[in-house]
Design a protein around this motif. Structure first.
Motif, PDB file in Angstrom:
ATOM      1  N   PRO A   1      24.352 116.257 -16.597  1.00  0.00           N
ATOM      2  CA  PRO A   1      25.041 117.199 -15.696  1.00  0.00           C
ATOM      3  C   PRO A   1      26.344 116.639 -15.126  1.00  0.00           C
ATOM      4  O   PRO A   1      26.501 116.477 -13.915  1.00  0.00           O
ATOM      5  N   ASP A   2      27.277 116.353 -16.015  1.00  0.00           N
ATOM      6  CA  ASP A   2      28.539 115.742 -15.596  1.00  0.00           C
ATOM      7  C   ASP A   2      29.749 116.645 -15.822  1.00  0.00           C
ATOM      8  O   ASP A   2      30.891 116.223 -15.632  1.00  0.00           O
ATOM      9  N   GLY A   3      29.493 117.895 -16.270  1.00  0.00           N
ATOM     10  CA  GLY A   3      30.598 118.827 -16.473  1.00  0.00           C
ATOM     11  C   GLY A   3      31.236 118.751 -17.844  1.00  0.00           C
ATOM     12  O   GLY A   3      32.186 119.498 -18.116  1.00  0.00           O
ATOM     13  N   TYR A   4      30.734 117.885 -18.709  1.00  0.00           N
ATOM     14  CA  TYR A   4      31.344 117.741 -20.029  1.00  0.00           C
ATOM     15  C   TYR A   4      30.587 118.490 -21.122  1.00  0.00           C
ATOM     16  O   TYR A   4      31.005 118.483 -22.285  1.00  0.00           O
ATOM     17  N   THR A   5      29.491 119.123 -20.756  1.00  0.00           N
ATOM     18  CA  THR A   5      28.788 120.023 -21.663  1.00  0.00           C
ATOM     19  C   THR A   5      28.511 121.311 -20.908  1.00  0.00           C
ATOM     20  O   THR A   5      27.792 121.302 -19.905  1.00  0.00           O
ATOM     21  N   ILE A   6      29.128 122.409 -21.348  1.00  0.00           N
ATOM     22  CA  ILE A   6      28.976 123.687 -20.666  1.00  0.00           C
ATOM     23  C   ILE A   6      28.522 124.748 -21.670  1.00  0.00           C
ATOM     24  O   ILE A   6      28.585 124.526 -22.880  1.00  0.00           O
ATOM     25  N   LEU A   7      28.067 125.851 -21.162  1.00  0.00           N
ATOM     26  CA  LEU A   7      27.502 126.911 -22.005  1.00  0.00           C
ATOM     27  C   LEU A   7      28.214 128.225 -21.760  1.00  0.00           C
ATOM     28  O   LEU A   7      28.419 128.614 -20.595  1.00  0.00           O
ATOM     29  N   LEU A   8      28.600 128.906 -22.835  1.00  0.00           N
ATOM     30  CA  LEU A   8      29.044 130.293 -22.718  1.00  0.00           C
ATOM     31  C   LEU A   8      28.024 131.148 -23.467  1.00  0.00           C
ATOM     32  O   LEU A   8      27.862 131.006 -24.676  1.00  0.00           O
ATOM     33  N   HIS A   9      27.324 131.982 -22.717  1.00  0.00           N
ATOM     34  CA  HIS A   9      26.238 132.782 -23.276  1.00  0.00           C
ATOM     35  C   HIS A   9      26.441 134.235 -22.865  1.00  0.00           C
ATOM     36  O   HIS A   9      27.144 134.526 -21.896  1.00  0.00           O
ATOM     37  N   HIS A  10      25.819 135.153 -23.619  1.00  0.00           N
ATOM     38  CA  HIS A  10      25.932 136.566 -23.257  1.00  0.00           C
ATOM     39  C   HIS A  10      24.652 137.055 -22.579  1.00  0.00           C
ATOM     40  O   HIS A  10      23.865 136.262 -22.048  1.00  0.00           O
ATOM     41  N   ILE A  11      24.449 138.349 -22.589  1.00  0.00           N
ATOM     42  CA  ILE A  11      23.303 138.982 -21.936  1.00  0.00           C
ATOM     43  C   ILE A  11      21.958 138.395 -22.391  1.00  0.00           C
ATOM     44  O   ILE A  11      20.954 138.474 -21.677  1.00  0.00           O
ATOM     45  N   GLY A  12      21.957 137.755 -23.574  1.00  0.00           N
ATOM     46  CA  GLY A  12      20.742 137.128 -24.090  1.00  0.00           C
ATOM     47  C   GLY A  12      20.186 136.067 -23.167  1.00  0.00           C
ATOM     48  O   GLY A  12      19.006 135.711 -23.253  1.00  0.00           O
ATOM     49  N   MET A  13      21.017 135.544 -22.278  1.00  0.00           N
ATOM     50  CA  MET A  13      20.533 134.583 -21.279  1.00  0.00           C
ATOM     51  C   MET A  13      19.469 135.246 -20.405  1.00  0.00           C
ATOM     52  O   MET A  13      18.484 134.615 -20.015  1.00  0.00           O
ATOM     53  N   ALA A  14      19.654 136.534 -20.132  1.00  0.00           N
ATOM     54  CA  ALA A  14      18.692 137.268 -19.300  1.00  0.00           C
ATOM     55  C   ALA A  14      17.504 137.758 -20.107  1.00  0.00           C
ATOM     56  O   ALA A  14      16.353 137.644 -19.682  1.00  0.00           O
ATOM     57  N   THR A  15      17.766 138.302 -21.284  1.00  0.00           N
ATOM     58  CA  THR A  15      16.681 138.903 -22.065  1.00  0.00           C
ATOM     59  C   THR A  15      15.737 137.863 -22.665  1.00  0.00           C
ATOM     60  O   THR A  15      14.565 138.139 -22.887  1.00  0.00           O
ATOM     61  N   SER A  16      16.242 136.647 -22.904  1.00  0.00           N
ATOM     62  CA  SER A  16      15.379 135.608 -23.476  1.00  0.00           C
ATOM     63  C   SER A  16      14.238 135.248 -22.537  1.00  0.00           C
ATOM     64  O   SER A  16      13.191 134.775 -22.989  1.00  0.00           O
ATOM     65  N   ALA A  17      14.420 135.499 -21.249  1.00  0.00           N
ATOM     66  CA  ALA A  17      13.364 135.194 -20.281  1.00  0.00           C
ATOM     67  C   ALA A  17      12.105 136.009 -20.555  1.00  0.00           C
ATOM     68  O   ALA A  17      10.995 135.598 -20.207  1.00  0.00           O
ATOM     69  N   THR A  18      12.265 137.179 -21.211  1.00  0.00           N
ATOM     70  CA  THR A  18      11.119 138.017 -21.568  1.00  0.00           C
ATOM     71  C   THR A  18      10.830 137.971 -23.063  1.00  0.00           C
ATOM     72  O   THR A  18       9.675 137.948 -23.483  1.00  0.00           O
ATOM     73  N   LEU A  19      11.886 137.959 -23.880  1.00  0.00           N
ATOM     74  CA  LEU A  19      11.705 137.929 -25.335  1.00  0.00           C
ATOM     75  C   LEU A  19      10.935 136.698 -25.798  1.00  0.00           C
ATOM     76  O   LEU A  19      10.159 136.743 -26.750  1.00  0.00           O
ATOM     77  N   TYR A  20      11.175 135.577 -25.117  1.00  0.00           N
ATOM     78  CA  TYR A  20      10.500 134.324 -25.461  1.00  0.00           C
ATOM     79  C   TYR A  20       9.509 133.978 -24.361  1.00  0.00           C
ATOM     80  O   TYR A  20       9.894 133.711 -23.222  1.00  0.00           O
ATOM     81  N   ARG A  21       8.242 133.973 -24.705  1.00  0.00           N
ATOM     82  CA  ARG A  21       7.220 133.694 -23.701  1.00  0.00           C
ATOM     83  C   ARG A  21       7.053 132.202 -23.461  1.00  0.00           C
ATOM     84  O   ARG A  21       6.424 131.788 -22.489  1.00  0.00           O
ATOM     85  N   LYS A  22       7.649 131.381 -24.349  1.00  0.00           N
ATOM     86  CA  LYS A  22       7.666 129.929 -24.159  1.00  0.00           C
ATOM     87  C   LYS A  22       9.085 129.437 -24.406  1.00  0.00           C
ATOM     88  O   LYS A  22       9.597 129.521 -25.518  1.00  0.00           O
ATOM     89  N   LEU A  23       9.723 128.954 -23.358  1.00  0.00           N
ATOM     90  CA  LEU A  23      11.073 128.421 -23.470  1.00  0.00           C
ATOM     91  C   LEU A  23      11.079 126.951 -23.074  1.00  0.00           C
ATOM     92  O   LEU A  23      10.272 126.516 -22.250  1.00  0.00           O
ATOM     93  N   ALA A  24      12.018 126.200 -23.641  1.00  0.00           N
ATOM     94  CA  ALA A  24      12.127 124.777 -23.326  1.00  0.00           C
ATOM     95  C   ALA A  24      12.854 124.535 -22.008  1.00  0.00           C
ATOM     96  O   ALA A  24      13.057 123.392 -21.600  1.00  0.00           O
TER      97      ALA A  24
END
Length: 327
Positions: free
Chosen positions: A86-109
């Motif tokens: 968590p040093d700011g040198y790895t960031i994520l650009l994600h779409h709406i799938g960030m929200a839907t994966s919470a339900t689509l995937y019942r097991k997330l890492a």
């Protein structure tokens, strides 16, 4: 005495750590930043990411390199960032799938809400309901009538579970209360190729992926899912106008960092994102793709967090009703 020395040692270590973090945050960034995009290169989310990354690089004085980490509906790339330093040198650009994966995937890492810090919203891309150019229905009303009457033979393409086209397709089938045969592909490119070739009938996808083909007449467009018609395609009605009440779907994009990223670094990234979204070149390119940059008030950590929370709540009943899960 030994206990006192140990306590003093621990205090000194904490102080040094805090000073180091402060110094790091003040001089950030000092090297190249990696922006992870959890989908394949050349797709609509990748296009948005590269435009934003180029402009943010100029503002930050360090290059942001886009790295495509596709697979598992965007969860592999998100998981990569969740586990990063968590040093700011790895960031994520994600779409709406960030929200839907919470339900689509019942097991997330990772914990969708708890494993990330928030930088800000980037844009909300409208969707288009399109079909192969020789598909029989001429407008959205006749399309709905046709697919209802031929539900066993009509095919709907998508770029894989969790992709924007998959989510919009599910919403469309839910809205017309008609299950159809879905054909998943490994990315937006192959799905569009088969739509152009007539191997599949219908697709619901972002304007960033369909505008060129619609304007070129190589696919047939029935509606856009925005609240009002788009300036670049004014002859195409909104889904609501065309007879699908309440059907508004936007594929929003946001930038995240790993949980624990210092607030000063997160704020610096947020301010840089706001600068990028005011860049005339970014705005012009977004306009060509049928979208607009998020306003400054939305390009903030608080706005992105609120959006993610509300979208998880919005999509959960839709996904549960469809009964389509990724695991």
């Amino acid at each position: 005495m030994k206990i006192l020395k140990a306590m003093l040692g621990m205090t000194a270590a904490v102080a040094v750590s805090l000073l180091a973090t402060g110094a790091s945050a003040q001089t950030y960034p000092e090297r190249t930043i990696t922006m992870v995009v959890p989908f394949s290169a050349g797709g609509p989310t990748d296009t948005v990411a590269r435009l934003v990354a180029e402009s943010m690089s100029k503002d930050l004085g360090q290059q942001i390199v886009v790295e495509n980490v596709g697979g598992a509906g965007g969860t592999l790339g998100a998981g990569r960032v969740a586990a990063a330093n968590p040093d700011g040198y790895t960031i994520l650009l994600h779409h709406i799938g960030m929200a839907t994966s919470a339900t689509l995937y019942r097991k997330l890492a990772y914990d969708t809400l708890g494993s990330f810090e928030y930088v800000g919203l980037v844009t909300e891309v409208p969707m288009t309901i399109v079909a192969r150019k020789d598909f029989e229905p001429t407008d959205l009303k006749s399309l709905i009538e046709y697919v209802k009457a031929n539900k066993d033979s009509v095919t709907v393409a998508n770029a894989g579970i969790g992709a924007a086209s998959h989510l919009c397709g599910m919403m469309l089938m839910s809205a017309i209360q008609t299950p159809l045969t879905t054909v998943p592909y490994k990315g937006t490119g192959p799905a569009m190729t088969d739509l152009l070739g007539g191997q599949v009938d219908v697709m619901c996808d972002q304007t960033t992926n369909t505008t060129k083909q619609i304007k070129g007449g190589t696919i047939k467009a029935y509606a856009v899912t925005s609240p009002k018609r788009l300036d670049i395609m004014k002859d195409i009605p909104t889904a609501v106008e065309a007879g699908l009440p309440g059907f508004e779907v936007g594929i929003w994009h946001g930038v995240y960092t790993p949980k624990g990223t210092p607030a000063e670094i997160n704020d610096r990234l947020s301010k840089s994102l706001q600068v990028a979204l005011k860049d005339q070149n970014v705005a012009a390119r977004f306009a060509e793709l049928g979208t607009t940059p998020s306003p400054e008030a939305d390009a903030t950590p608080a706005a992105l967090k609120a959006k993610l929370e509300s979208e998880i709540a919005r999509w959960k009943p839709v996904i549960d009703a469809a009964g389509e899960y990724a695991d």
